[in-house]
Design a protein around this motif. Structure first.
Motif, PDB file in Angstrom:
ATOM      1  N   TYR A 109       0.818  -1.232   0.000  1.00  0.00           N
ATOM      2  CA  TYR A 109       0.000   0.000   0.000  1.00  0.00           C
ATOM      3  C   TYR A 109       0.853   1.285   0.000  1.00  0.00           C
ATOM      4  N   GLY A 110       1.934   1.274   0.752  1.00  0.00           N
ATOM      5  CA  GLY A 110       2.757   2.487   0.882  1.00  0.00           C
ATOM      6  C   GLY A 110       3.690   2.708  -0.297  1.00  0.00           C
ATOM      7  N   GLY A 111       3.726   1.770  -1.251  1.00  0.00           N
ATOM      8  CA  GLY A 111       4.568   1.966  -2.434  1.00  0.00           C
ATOM      9  C   GLY A 111       5.671   0.932  -2.567  1.00  0.00           C
ATOM     10  N   GLN A 112       5.917   0.158  -1.508  1.00  0.00           N
ATOM     11  CA  GLN A 112       6.974  -0.850  -1.589  1.00  0.00           C
ATOM     12  C   GLN A 112       6.480  -2.122  -0.899  1.00  0.00           C
ATOM     13  N   GLU A 113       6.466  -3.224  -1.631  1.00  0.00           N
ATOM     14  CA  GLU A 113       5.941  -4.502  -1.108  1.00  0.00           C
ATOM     15  C   GLU A 113       6.571  -4.846   0.243  1.00  0.00           C
ATOM     16  N   GLY A 114       5.730  -5.106   1.221  1.00  0.00           N
ATOM     17  CA  GLY A 114       6.215  -5.577   2.529  1.00  0.00           C
ATOM     18  C   GLY A 114       6.849  -4.512   3.405  1.00  0.00           C
TER      19      GLY A 114
END
Ligand code: ITT
Length: 222
Positions: A109-114
């Motif tokens: 969600y924030g732009g970077q997986e995990g």
């Protein structure tokens, strides 16, 4: 003769069951927090393995648009590669004020997986102007059990709560510092693993899995 056959059947059944009880449950996840929670909740019923035990596991592209589709993709892909019973967990956070987002896209969600810190920062930004009474949310979990590339069963669990305005606590993972389950003022990260496991989406889905495994004599009772 009848007596002998009965004894042989009984012995075969006992041998089959003891093989099953010794078989590990393989969790189709690269998220060590999920594995840890599932292992805690299984409480010694069976051994638990995950991606860290199988270095050559393929990456599974989570191309589904529902938790069930993604959990099925993970369970079927991994169970086609390893022998034994595989359990996949696809889960996420659904926020009413964001029309159900981040949902199946919770991990990136924030732009970077995990990247949990980026996810939490974005969630706080998106809800900046949303008052406490409109911050309802729920964690959702779908678990799929598969063997030899085929899904056998699926189970769902949810927990209702709300998104706090500041992060709190060091336990759990992901959105736990921002999520207070209904009936509590503290976050899952503050409440600790015992409370979280008793209430959580994952705990509720896994309770159904355990009943299914016990009915099929695939795990022992602790
Ligand atoms: P695997 O696919 O390898 O299992 P993952 O973490 O990418 O690991 P998901 O695709 O199911 O798993 O995404 C789940 C995301 O939802 C997770 O990364 C968190 O951001 C959030 N999440 C799910 N369960 C959570 C929980 O119990 N506490 C906090 N956040 C959770």
């Amino acid at each position: 003769m009848e007596f002998c056959l009965k004894n042989v059947r009984q012995k075969n059944r006992t041998m089959a069951e003891s093989r099953a009880l010794n078989a590990p449950l393989i969790i189709a996840t690269r998220n060590p927090h999920k594995t840890m929670e599932i292992r805690q909740m299984l409480g010694g019923r069976c051994a638990v393995l995950d991606a860290s035990d199988f270095p050559d596991w393929p990456e599974v592209a989570e191309t589904g648009t529902t938790f069930l589709e993604n959990a099925t993709l993970k369970a079927e892909t991994i169970s086609a590669r390893v022998s034994g019973l595989v359990l996949a967990d696809d889960s996420g956070l659904m926020v009413d004020a964001l029309h159900g987002a981040p949902g199946v896209y919770s991990s990136g969600y924030g732009g970077q997986e995990g990247n949990h810190a980026m996810n939490n920062q974005k969630l706080l930004r998106e809800l900046h102007d949303v008052p406490a009474e409109n911050r309802a949310a729920r964690f959702v979990c779908t678990m799929v059990i598969a063997r030899e590339g085929k899904s056998l069963a699926h189970f769902c669990g949810e927990v209702e709560g709300r998104i706090l305005s500041t992060a709190g606590g060091a336990g759990g993972f992901g959105y736990d510092p921002l999520f207070a389950p209904t009936g509590y003022d503290q976050s899952f990260a503050e409440l600790g693993s015992k409370v979280k496991n008793a209430l959580s989406h994952r705990g509720r889905a896994l309770a159904k899995v355990i009943t299914w495994l016990e009915q099929k004599s695939l795990v022992s009772t602790p």
